[in-house]
Design an enzyme around this catalytic site. Structure first.
Site: not given
Lengths: 357, 394
Positions: B124-125, B127, B159, B242
């Site tokens: 997941q891109g 931040s 991550s 989340e």
């Protein structure tokens, strides 16, 4: 599956809260604190059925359970209502049932009088919060002697008294050898007394100390629910006040420091709702967990209540410290609930013992 | 109060148990994400409806109607049996539900089947170095050039970027628009030229996070999810998911019980740790709070099942769940004292050294997924109706 209140419980809650908002505003609490009495208000609440909440239907009551009582206790705590609820409407009918006396005509008559609001019963357990050297009640035959420093309700017609051995007794306030004097506490929304018994005639309810343990657990749940209600009231008041109070040309509710204090109160209080509901439910339906869940509810609400009482007062700034807004009635009620029947440290020591740690 | 799930669900629970009794021997136990064992287990779970349960058959799922209690029973039984409940990860937990909501038909058929089977791993891109709590301030740019977006910028805290096949990525496509309205949601392979992944070692010594750098990365314009400038909305269709899952109270109760065992086993000055009155009091206090969070979780489940709303109840779970877990792990180190310092390969470390590791890991979770301070903003604004902070004059 439903973890929560039934429609009936929600309705009861709303009805009681409406009545309290209307008939027991802070001015009424102040009048009681200044020496007035709560008789008229208790009669009104009994007309709604509060007196007979836990009284079996056969004796004219509603035959409901501890969860219903906890819902009411939360509402009473929210409004810091003076009322002999715990002793009269909860512990007394519970004691009669646990002692197996529901079908005895003498006790049925007393239960009937409780339903009508014509009989109020205080509670004098010398060991409620851990027995201190000044507290002792011993029996000689059916006569009791001794002192209970803090007995609930200074205006009761009779007291549910525990002797040192855990047996339960009924003592009429007018009996010869029964003396009571004011035991002034910080909480002026309910009055307590010191009960001194001198060879005073008593009627036994049960010799089984398990009943006393059960009553204590029920009291834990009700006091926890009362603090949950009082805590929610303090949070609501803090949020409302922060929205009105302006400093530095803006409502203090726009400052993160103030918002975070309110968020922390909400975050601490929210899980307590589930714990109080469940602990109350266990008293009637899950016997194995009744004592431990009640203890957890009492201990946690003691701590969360204390945190909320302090924090909500701080959000009010100097005003919170005054008598003017009356916030201290909630602060002190929470303080009372924390100590009564065992403070968090005491209850946790018992919890550890109960679980065989 | 009605705490039973009812006969239909108890029968379902028996089905799950019988499946586990027959098949748990085939479950993976620590094998790598790409191993045949993991992939075969995932296929078996999907076939039987224990993974991708509510994903439509057309996209490779099991196609059951959503049923909160069935999902809960599956989770409970797999946890009780200590059997892998199948693959998780951000592709399955975040991207798939997003595509189901807002993806095109082609995106759904292309991406969902291999993702749920574990054949396509995602990162997941979101931040960036300058966009953490203020995520919408992200600056990674995507400029249209022919049929492609050209992406430049940097992501951080990504991550599993070093393991992932693809990335779902928030980029700024409309630099002139207000910050929430200039963002788009793109999908592209991690093998695309111009991507560099650098591991970011965290305080526990693990490099699960990465920094990801994009230099003229070309992404076909059809690989956008939703419309241009709607990326913020797309990302927020599932961000709430989340938060709720961090700090699971059932896992915290398991840790509490492990700590209790440890305290009955270890002694100091000839006294069991649990006999120390201060420790005892603190343990009972933690137990009260863990129990309250577990019951709170049941209340949330019940609210979902009965379609009842209690907005505050769900807003507090991330804050309370992660803080409580962190406190519990830290307390375990305290009761162990000097022994609690054992770390790394030290053979004297207790419970696999997990107390120190989790103490740090949960500090990471207090910060990640919306810090505790951001949670308090959300609780006060959405839960209590308090005003937002006024914007500073520019």
């Amino acid at each position: 599956m439903r973890f929560g209140l039934s429609e009936d419980q929600t309705l009861l809650d709303a009805t009681v809260r409406r009545l309290l908002a209307d008939q027991a505003p802070l001015d009424a609490v102040r009048a009681y604190a200044d020496g007035g009495d709560d008789h008229a208000l208790w009669s009104t609440l009994c007309e709604l059925g509060l007196g007979g909440l836990l009284v079996p239907e056969a004796a004219g009551g509603l035959g409901l359970g501890v969860l219903d009582a906890a819902v009411i206790a939360e509402a009473l705590g929210y409004h810091v209502t003076p009322a002999p609820f715990l002793g009269t409407a909860v512990l007394f009918p519970r004691a009669v049932t646990a002692a197996g006396l529901n079908n005895d005509p003498v006790w049925q008559e007393r239960l009937g009088a409780v339903v009508e609001g014509g009989l109020r019963i205080g509670v004098a357990f010398p060991q409620a919060g851990g027995q201190r050297s000044r507290d002792s009640v011993t029996a000689a035959g059916e006569n009791l002697s001794g002192t209970v420093t803090l007995a609930l309700d200074d205006a009761a017609d009779a007291y549910l008294v525990a002797s040192n051995d855990g047996a339960l007794w009924w003592v009429e306030a007018s009996a010869s050898g029964c003396a009571r004097e004011a035991f002034e506490t910080v909480d002026r929304s309910r009055r307590s007394c010191r009960l001194t018994l001198t060879d005073c005639a008593a009627t036994p309810l049960t010799q089984d100390p398990a009943v006393l343990a059960e009553l204590r657990a029920v009291a834990w749940v009700i006091l926890a629910a009362d603090s949950l209600g009082a805590g929610r009231a303090m949070l609501d008041k803090a949020v409302a006040y922060a929205g009105e109070r302006e400093q530095f040309n803006r409502p203090i509710a726009t400052f993160q420091a103030v918002k975070h204090m309110c968020a922390e109160m909400a975050a601490e209080l929210e899980p307590c709702t589930a714990l109080v509901w469940y602990a109350a439910h266990c008293q009637d339906h899950i016997r194995d967990e009744a004592l431990t869940t009640a203890g957890h509810a009492k201990a946690l609400l003691g701590d969360v209540g204390q945190f909320v009482a302090k924090t909500a007062t701080e959000v009010h700034g100097g005003m919170g410290f005054t008598d003017l807004v009356g916030l201290h009635y909630w602060f002190k009620r929470i303080g009372f609930n924390r100590q009564a029947f065992g403070n968090p440290q005491r209850v946790r020591a018992e919890l550890a013992e109960l679980q065989g740690w | 109060m009605d705490l039973s799930y009812g006969p239909h669900y108890e029968a379902f629970r028996e089905e799950v148990r019988s499946f586990l009794a027959r098949h748990s021997k085939d479950a993976p136990r620590g094998e790598g994400l790409r191993s045949e064992k993991v992939l075969a287990w995932q296929r078996l779970l999907i076939e039987n409806g224990y993974a991708a349960r509510t994903i439509p058959k057309a996209y490779g799922g099991y196609g059951a109607a959503p049923d909160i209690l069935e999902s809960r029973i599956i989770a409970e039984e797999f946890a009780a049996a200590r059997v892998s409940p199948g693959l998780g990860g951000q592709g399955i937990s975040m991207l798939v539900p997003t595509l189901l909501e807002v993806g095109t038909e082609a995106q759904k058929t292309t991406f969902i089947p291999p993702t749920i089977r574990g054949e396509m791993l995602w990162c997941q891109g979101y931040s960036e170095p300058g966009a953490g709590s203020d995520l919408a301030a992200l600056r990674t740019s995507a400029v249209v050039d022919g049929d492609d977006f050209v992406v430049n910028g940097q992501k951080i805290w990504t991550s599993t970027a070093h393991l992932a096949d693809w990335i779902f990525c928030l980029v700024r496509t409309e630099p002139e628009a207000p910050k929430h309205q200039g963002i788009s949601f793109l999908l592209f392979p991690m093998t695309t030229p111009g991507i560099e992944v650098r591991p970011l070692v965290d305080m526990t010594g693990v490099a699960n996070f990465n920094e990801v750098f994009f230099t003229d990365v070309r992404v076909p314009t059809r690989q956008i999810v939703g419309q241009r400038g709607e990326g913020w909305k797309v990302a927020n269709t599932i961000l709430g998911h989340e938060r709720g899952s961090l700090g699971d109270p059932n896992a915290t109760m398991t840790r509490f019980n492990a700590l209790l065992e440890l305290m009955r086993r270890e002694t100091v000055d000839g006294q069991r740790l649990i006999d120390n009155p201060l420790f005892r009091d603190r343990m009972a206090s933690l137990q009260s709070r863990v129990l309250a969070m577990r019951l709170h979780d049941m209340r949330l489940l019940s609210n979902k099942v009965n379609d009842e709303r209690a907005p505050m109840a769900s807003l507090i779970t991330k804050l309370q769940g992660t803080e409580l877990r962190h406190e519990l792990e830290g307390f375990a180190i305290d009761v162990l004292g000097e022994l609690g310092l054992a770390y790394g390969d030290n053979p004297d470390k207790q419970d696999g050294g997990s107390w120190q590791t989790s103490y740090m890991y949960f500090l990471g979770l207090i910060i990640g997924g919306g810090t505790s301070q951001i949670q308090k903003n959300i609780i006060s604004e959405r839960g209590l109706g308090m005003p937002r902070e006024p914007k500073l004059a520019k």
